[in-house]
Design a protein around this motif. Structure first.
Motif, PDB file in Angstrom:
ATOM      1  N   LEU A  17       0.824  -1.210   0.000  1.00 16.39           N
ATOM      2  CA  LEU A  17       0.000   0.000   0.000  1.00 16.39           C
ATOM      3  C   LEU A  17       0.856   1.257   0.000  1.00 16.39           C
ATOM      4  O   LEU A  17       0.470   2.279  -0.570  1.00 16.39           O
ATOM      5  CB  LEU A  17      -0.935  -0.008   1.203  1.00 16.39           C
ATOM      6  N   ARG A  18       1.997   1.173   0.665  1.00 13.28           N
ATOM      7  CA  ARG A  18       2.898   2.326   0.638  1.00 13.28           C
ATOM      8  C   ARG A  18       3.316   2.643  -0.799  1.00 13.28           C
ATOM      9  O   ARG A  18       3.439   3.798  -1.197  1.00 13.28           O
ATOM     10  CB  ARG A  18       4.135   2.046   1.487  1.00 13.28           C
ATOM     11  N   GLU A  19       3.507   1.605  -1.590  1.00 15.13           N
ATOM     12  CA  GLU A  19       3.960   1.783  -2.969  1.00 15.13           C
ATOM     13  C   GLU A  19       2.818   2.095  -3.931  1.00 15.13           C
ATOM     14  O   GLU A  19       2.966   2.917  -4.831  1.00 15.13           O
ATOM     15  CB  GLU A  19       4.681   0.526  -3.441  1.00 15.13           C
ATOM     16  N   HIS A  20       1.657   1.459  -3.732  1.00  7.30           N
ATOM     17  CA  HIS A  20       0.589   1.538  -4.731  1.00  7.30           C
ATOM     18  C   HIS A  20      -0.687   2.212  -4.224  1.00  7.30           C
ATOM     19  O   HIS A  20      -1.670   2.276  -4.958  1.00  7.30           O
ATOM     20  CB  HIS A  20       0.223   0.128  -5.213  1.00  7.30           C
ATOM     21  N   GLY A  21      -0.678   2.716  -2.990  1.00  9.59           N
ATOM     22  CA  GLY A  21      -1.898   3.253  -2.412  1.00  9.59           C
ATOM     23  C   GLY A  21      -2.522   4.370  -3.221  1.00  9.59           C
ATOM     24  O   GLY A  21      -3.744   4.392  -3.449  1.00  9.59           O
ATOM     25  N   LEU A  22      -1.715   5.305  -3.688  1.00 14.59           N
ATOM     26  CA  LEU A  22      -2.260   6.434  -4.444  1.00 14.59           C
ATOM     27  C   LEU A  22      -2.839   5.978  -5.777  1.00 14.59           C
ATOM     28  O   LEU A  22      -3.892   6.466  -6.205  1.00 14.59           O
ATOM     29  CB  LEU A  22      -1.181   7.494  -4.664  1.00 14.59           C
ATOM     30  N   ALA A  23      -2.180   5.024  -6.442  1.00 13.12           N
ATOM     31  CA  ALA A  23      -2.707   4.500  -7.700  1.00 13.12           C
ATOM     32  C   ALA A  23      -4.045   3.803  -7.465  1.00 13.12           C
ATOM     33  O   ALA A  23      -4.991   3.952  -8.257  1.00 13.12           O
ATOM     34  CB  ALA A  23      -1.706   3.531  -8.328  1.00 13.12           C
ATOM     35  N   ILE A  24      -4.149   3.047  -6.373  1.00 12.50           N
ATOM     36  CA  ILE A  24      -5.394   2.339  -6.056  1.00 12.50           C
ATOM     37  C   ILE A  24      -6.526   3.324  -5.828  1.00 12.50           C
ATOM     38  O   ILE A  24      -7.631   3.171  -6.368  1.00 12.50           O
ATOM     39  CB  ILE A  24      -5.190   1.438  -4.821  1.00 12.50           C
ATOM     40  N   THR A  25      -6.282   4.367  -5.039  1.00  8.58           N
ATOM     41  CA  THR A  25      -7.358   5.297  -4.722  1.00  8.58           C
ATOM     42  C   THR A  25      -7.724   6.171  -5.917  1.00  8.58           C
ATOM     43  O   THR A  25      -8.877   6.591  -6.050  1.00  8.58           O
ATOM     44  CB  THR A  25      -6.985   6.176  -3.525  1.00  8.58           C
ATOM     45  N   THR A  26      -6.786   6.440  -6.804  1.00  5.24           N
ATOM     46  CA  THR A  26      -7.110   7.190  -8.024  1.00  5.24           C
ATOM     47  C   THR A  26      -8.059   6.378  -8.901  1.00  5.24           C
ATOM     48  O   THR A  26      -9.064   6.906  -9.406  1.00  5.24           O
ATOM     49  CB  THR A  26      -5.823   7.536  -8.793  1.00  5.24           C
ATOM     50  N   VAL A  27      -7.756   5.099  -9.077  1.00  6.67           N
ATOM     51  CA  VAL A  27      -8.652   4.208  -9.828  1.00  6.67           C
ATOM     52  C   VAL A  27     -10.001   4.105  -9.121  1.00  6.67           C
ATOM     53  O   VAL A  27     -11.062   4.136  -9.756  1.00  6.67           O
ATOM     54  CB  VAL A  27      -8.014   2.811  -9.982  1.00  6.67           C
ATOM     55  N   PHE A  28      -9.957   4.020  -7.796  1.00  5.58           N
ATOM     56  CA  PHE A  28     -11.182   3.882  -7.006  1.00  5.58           C
ATOM     57  C   PHE A  28     -12.152   5.039  -7.240  1.00  5.58           C
ATOM     58  O   PHE A  28     -13.333   4.839  -7.534  1.00  5.58           O
ATOM     59  CB  PHE A  28     -10.815   3.789  -5.525  1.00  5.58           C
ATOM     60  N   TYR A  29     -11.656   6.273  -7.097  1.00  8.90           N
ATOM     61  CA  TYR A  29     -12.559   7.416  -7.226  1.00  8.90           C
ATOM     62  C   TYR A  29     -13.113   7.547  -8.641  1.00  8.90           C
ATOM     63  O   TYR A  29     -14.282   7.905  -8.824  1.00  8.90           O
ATOM     64  CB  TYR A  29     -11.855   8.703  -6.803  1.00  8.90           C
ATOM     65  N   LYS A  30     -12.315   7.257  -9.634  1.00  8.31           N
ATOM     66  CA  LYS A  30     -12.794   7.333 -11.012  1.00  8.31           C
ATOM     67  C   LYS A  30     -13.957   6.356 -11.220  1.00  8.31           C
ATOM     68  O   LYS A  30     -15.012   6.721 -11.754  1.00  8.31           O
ATOM     69  CB  LYS A  30     -11.669   7.031 -11.994  1.00  8.31           C
ATOM     70  N   ALA A  31     -13.784   5.117 -10.764  1.00  6.39           N
ATOM     71  CA  ALA A  31     -14.839   4.119 -10.921  1.00  6.39           C
ATOM     72  C   ALA A  31     -16.062   4.452 -10.073  1.00  6.39           C
ATOM     73  O   ALA A  31     -17.210   4.282 -10.507  1.00  6.39           O
ATOM     74  CB  ALA A  31     -14.294   2.742 -10.549  1.00  6.39           C
ATOM     75  N   LEU A  32     -15.826   4.936  -8.859  1.00 11.07           N
ATOM     76  CA  LEU A  32     -16.930   5.262  -7.956  1.00 11.07           C
ATOM     77  C   LEU A  32     -17.838   6.325  -8.551  1.00 11.07           C
ATOM     78  O   LEU A  32     -19.071   6.181  -8.561  1.00 11.07           O
ATOM     79  CB  LEU A  32     -16.368   5.734  -6.619  1.00 11.07           C
ATOM     80  N   PHE A  33     -17.248   7.390  -9.076  1.00 13.61           N
ATOM     81  CA  PHE A  33     -18.065   8.482  -9.593  1.00 13.61           C
ATOM     82  C   PHE A  33     -18.719   8.145 -10.930  1.00 13.61           C
ATOM     83  O   PHE A  33     -19.788   8.670 -11.243  1.00 13.61           O
ATOM     84  CB  PHE A  33     -17.224   9.756  -9.704  1.00 13.61           C
ATOM     85  N   GLU A  34     -18.085   7.288 -11.699  1.00 12.41           N
ATOM     86  CA  GLU A  34     -18.727   6.854 -12.933  1.00 12.41           C
ATOM     87  C   GLU A  34     -19.978   6.038 -12.634  1.00 12.41           C
ATOM     88  O   GLU A  34     -20.992   6.166 -13.317  1.00 12.41           O
ATOM     89  CB  GLU A  34     -17.750   6.031 -13.777  1.00 12.41           C
ATOM     90  N   ALA A  35     -19.912   5.214 -11.592  1.00 17.01           N
ATOM     91  CA  ALA A  35     -21.050   4.368 -11.242  1.00 17.01           C
ATOM     92  C   ALA A  35     -22.089   5.100 -10.392  1.00 17.01           C
ATOM     93  O   ALA A  35     -23.281   4.794 -10.460  1.00 17.01           O
ATOM     94  CB  ALA A  35     -20.564   3.121 -10.504  1.00 17.01           C
ATOM     95  N   HIS A  36     -21.643   6.073  -9.610  1.00 13.89           N
ATOM     96  CA  HIS A  36     -22.537   6.758  -8.669  1.00 13.89           C
ATOM     97  C   HIS A  36     -22.266   8.257  -8.704  1.00 13.89           C
ATOM     98  O   HIS A  36     -21.722   8.831  -7.749  1.00 13.89           O
ATOM     99  CB  HIS A  36     -22.337   6.212  -7.258  1.00 13.89           C
ATOM    100  N   PRO A  37     -22.635   8.930  -9.779  1.00 13.60           N
ATOM    101  CA  PRO A  37     -22.321  10.369  -9.907  1.00 13.60           C
ATOM    102  C   PRO A  37     -22.954  11.219  -8.818  1.00 13.60           C
ATOM    103  O   PRO A  37     -22.465  12.315  -8.535  1.00 13.60           O
ATOM    104  CB  PRO A  37     -22.859  10.720 -11.296  1.00 13.60           C
ATOM    105  N   GLN A  38     -24.017  10.727  -8.176  1.00 11.61           N
ATOM    106  CA  GLN A  38     -24.659  11.514  -7.118  1.00 11.61           C
ATOM    107  C   GLN A  38     -23.740  11.730  -5.920  1.00 11.61           C
ATOM    108  O   GLN A  38     -23.936  12.662  -5.122  1.00 11.61           O
ATOM    109  CB  GLN A  38     -25.959  10.829  -6.664  1.00 11.61           C
ATOM    110  N   LEU A  39     -22.697  10.912  -5.796  1.00 13.00           N
ATOM    111  CA  LEU A  39     -21.780  11.057  -4.669  1.00 13.00           C
ATOM    112  C   LEU A  39     -20.877  12.281  -4.809  1.00 13.00           C
ATOM    113  O   LEU A  39     -20.204  12.655  -3.848  1.00 13.00           O
ATOM    114  CB  LEU A  39     -20.935   9.787  -4.501  1.00 13.00           C
ATOM    115  N   HIS A  40     -20.881  12.908  -5.992  1.00 13.73           N
ATOM    116  CA  HIS A  40     -20.171  14.182  -6.132  1.00 13.73           C
ATOM    117  C   HIS A  40     -20.710  15.209  -5.142  1.00 13.73           C
ATOM    118  O   HIS A  40     -20.008  16.153  -4.772  1.00 13.73           O
ATOM    119  CB  HIS A  40     -20.321  14.730  -7.551  1.00 13.73           C
ATOM    120  N   ASN A  41     -21.973  15.043  -4.714  1.00  9.37           N
ATOM    121  CA  ASN A  41     -22.580  15.995  -3.794  1.00  9.37           C
ATOM    122  C   ASN A  41     -22.059  15.851  -2.363  1.00  9.37           C
ATOM    123  O   ASN A  41     -22.322  16.707  -1.520  1.00  9.37           O
ATOM    124  CB  ASN A  41     -24.111  15.830  -3.792  1.00  9.37           C
ATOM    125  N   ILE A  42     -21.363  14.763  -2.089  1.00 11.23           N
ATOM    126  CA  ILE A  42     -20.799  14.548  -0.752  1.00 11.23           C
ATOM    127  C   ILE A  42     -19.304  14.807  -0.736  1.00 11.23           C
ATOM    128  O   ILE A  42     -18.776  15.446   0.174  1.00 11.23           O
ATOM    129  CB  ILE A  42     -21.102  13.114  -0.261  1.00 11.23           C
TER     130      ILE A  42
END
Length: 398
Positions: A17-42
Motif C-alpha cells: 500500500l505504501r507503494e501503490h496506495g495512491l494508484a489504487i485510490t485514483t482508480v477507485f474514485y474514477k470508478a466510484l463516480f462513474e457508477a454513482h455520480p450523485q456522490l459528487h454531492n458529498i
C-alpha cells in the motif's frame, strides 16, 4: 477482531500500500463516480481535482493496515472521521458501495498479486472498519437528534471583514432554536455552484456559544487556482445580510477545555485562529481570571483576523498573555506581544508543562513544527491536541 487467517495478508499489505496506495485510490474514485455520480454531492470536488482526496484515502488505508492491532492509535482518527461523516450526512448504505469499488481497485492495480486470499482478507478488514464507523456514526446522529443529511436553513444577520482575506458570517436559524455547540466544533455549509454541483464545506465556529448566533470565519483562497476555495470564494462573492444558507448541526471532537480553571495554551496560524477565538471568547465569559497563553502566527497585520476579539479578551482577562508573530511586518523591537518571524515557543511566556493542555490549529507544517518543539520542551504528548482534516490527521500513524 480480524481473523487469524486474514492477519498475515493485511500485515503483508503495508509495504504494498505504501507503494501503490495512491494508484489504487485514483482508480477507485474514477470508478466510484462513474457508477454513482450523485456522490459528487458529498465528496469535496476541489480535493478531488488537486489530488488530496485520493491521498487522504490512500493514507487512511495504509494507516489502517499498519495499525490494525493498535486500537489506541486508531481511535482518535476514527472519532475525527465519524464527526466529519456525520456532518456530511454519510449513511450505512454508502459503505458497501465504497467497499465494492475499493476492492475492485486493489485487484485492478495489483493484478495477479491480488490473490483471492488477499482480497478476502481486505474484505474482512474493510467490513470491520465500516461497521465500527457505522456504529459510532449512528450514536452521534442519535445524540445530535438529527437524521443523516439533515440541513437547516440559517439566515445571515451580519458580515464582518476580519482581515484582507477573511470574512465572518453570523447566522441564526430561520426556524427553531439555535443549536448548542462546544468551542472548537464546526458546521457543514451547503452551496449550489453555478455548475449545478452541490458542495459541502466545514467551517469552525468562531464565537462563544453564549451569543444568539453561530459565526463562521471564511478565508478567500488565492485566485488563479482552478479549484481552490470554490465554496469559500462563492460565499465571499455572493452572500449578503439576509441570505439563507443551509447548514448542518455542529460537530467535531476538537474541543478545547474552556470550562475548567487550569492553565491553557492556544496556538494558531492563519485561518486556524477560528476555533481558538471561540475558545478564548468562552473562557473570557466563564473564567476571565484563568491563565491563558494565546499565540497566533500571521503573514502580516493585514492578514491577522479577529483582532477586535483578542483586544476585548485582553481587556477582560488579567492573566491572558497574547502574543502575535508577523512573518513579514517589521515590529517594535521592545514589544513582548508582537514579534517578528515565525512562531517560536522560546519567545512565549513559560508555563508548567505538566499542568497545561495545549491546543493548536493551522497548516500542517506549522503544527508539526510546534508539536516537535513542545515535545522537546518536555510537554507530555497526552496534553497535545490539534485540529486537522484530510490526510494531515494521519501523519503521526504513517
Amino acid at each position: 477482531m480480524l481473523s487469524a487467517e486474514s492477519r498475515p495478508y493485511i500485515d503483508a499489505s503495508v509495504p504494498v500500500l505504501r507503494e501503490h496506495g495512491l494508484a489504487i485510490t485514483t482508480v477507485f474514485y474514477k470508478a466510484l463516480f462513474e457508477a454513482h455520480p450523485q456522490l459528487h454531492n458529498i465528496f469535496n470536488a476541489g480535493n478531488q481535482a488537486n489530488g488530496s482526496q485520493q491521498q487522504s484515502l490512500a493514507s487512511a488505508v495504509f494507516a489502517y493496515a499498519a495499525n490494525i492491532d493498535n486500537q489506541a492509535a486508531l481511535a482518535p482518527v476514527i472519532s475525527r472521521i465519524v464527526h466529519k461523516h456525520v456532518s456530511l450526512g454519510v449513511t450505512a448504505e454508502h459503505y458497501p458501495i465504497v467497499g465494492h469499488h475499493l476492492l475492485a481497485s486493489i485487484k485492478q492495480v495489483l493484478g495477479d498479486a491480488a490473490t483471492p486470499e488477499l482480497i478476502a482478507a481486505w474484505a474482512e478488514a474493510y467490513g470491520l472498519l465500516a461497521q465500527a464507523l457505522i456504529n459510532e456514526e449512528n450514536k452521534l446522529y442519535k445524540a445530535a437528534g438529527t437524521q443523516p443529511g439533515d440541513l437547516f436553513d440559517m439566515r445571515v444577520v451580519a458580515i464582518d471583514q476580519q482581515s484582507d482575506q477573511i470574512k465572518s458570517f453570523s447566522l441564526v436559524p430561520v426556524e427553531g432554536k439555535l443549536p448548542t455547540f462546544k468551542p472548537g466544533q464546526y458546521i457543514s455549509v451547503a452551496v449550489h455552484l453555478p455548475s449545478g454541483l452541490r458542495q459541502l464545506r466545514q467551517y469552525s465556529l468562531s464565537d462563544t456559544p453564549d451569543h444568539q448566533h453561530l459565526r463562521i470565519s471564511v478565508k478567500r483562497e488565492d485566485a488563479g487556482k482552478e479549484t481552490a476555495g470554490m465554496v469559500s470564494n462563492w460565499l465571499h462573492d455572493n452572500v449578503v445580510v439576509g441570505s439563507v444558507i443551509p447548514a448542518s448541526k455542529p460537530f467535531g471532537d476538537f474541543t478545547p477545555d474552556t470550562e475548567s480553571d487550569g492553565p491553557i495554551v492556544l496556538l494558531s496560524a492563519g485561518v486556524g485562529i477560528t476555533p481558538m477565538i471561540s475558545a478564548l471568547n468562552r473562557i473570557a465569559k466563564v473564567s476571565p481570571g484563568r491563565r491563558v497563553i494565546f499565540a497566533h502566527a500571521a503573514r502580516n497585520a493585514s492578514h491577522h483576523p479577529h483582532q477586535a476579539d483578542i483586544a476585548q479578551a485582553v481587556a477582560l482577562m488579567p492573566n491572558l498573555h497574547s502574543v502575535t508573530f508577523y512573518e513579514e511586518d517589521e515590529v517594535d523591537q521592545d514589544s513582548v506581544t508582537c514579534l517578528a518571524g515565525r512562531m517560536q515557543l522560546k519567545k512565549l511566556p513559560q508555563w508548567d508543562v505538566n499542568k497545561a493542555n495545549i491546543y493548536m490549529c493551522g497548516p500542517l507544517p506549522f503544527m508539526q513544527a510546534q508539536w516537535a518543539d513542545l515535545v522537546e520542551k518536555g510537554v507530555p504528548e497526552f496534553r497535545l491536541h490539534r485540529e486537522v482534516f484530510g490526510p494531515d490527521m494521519l501523519d503521526h500513524l504513517l
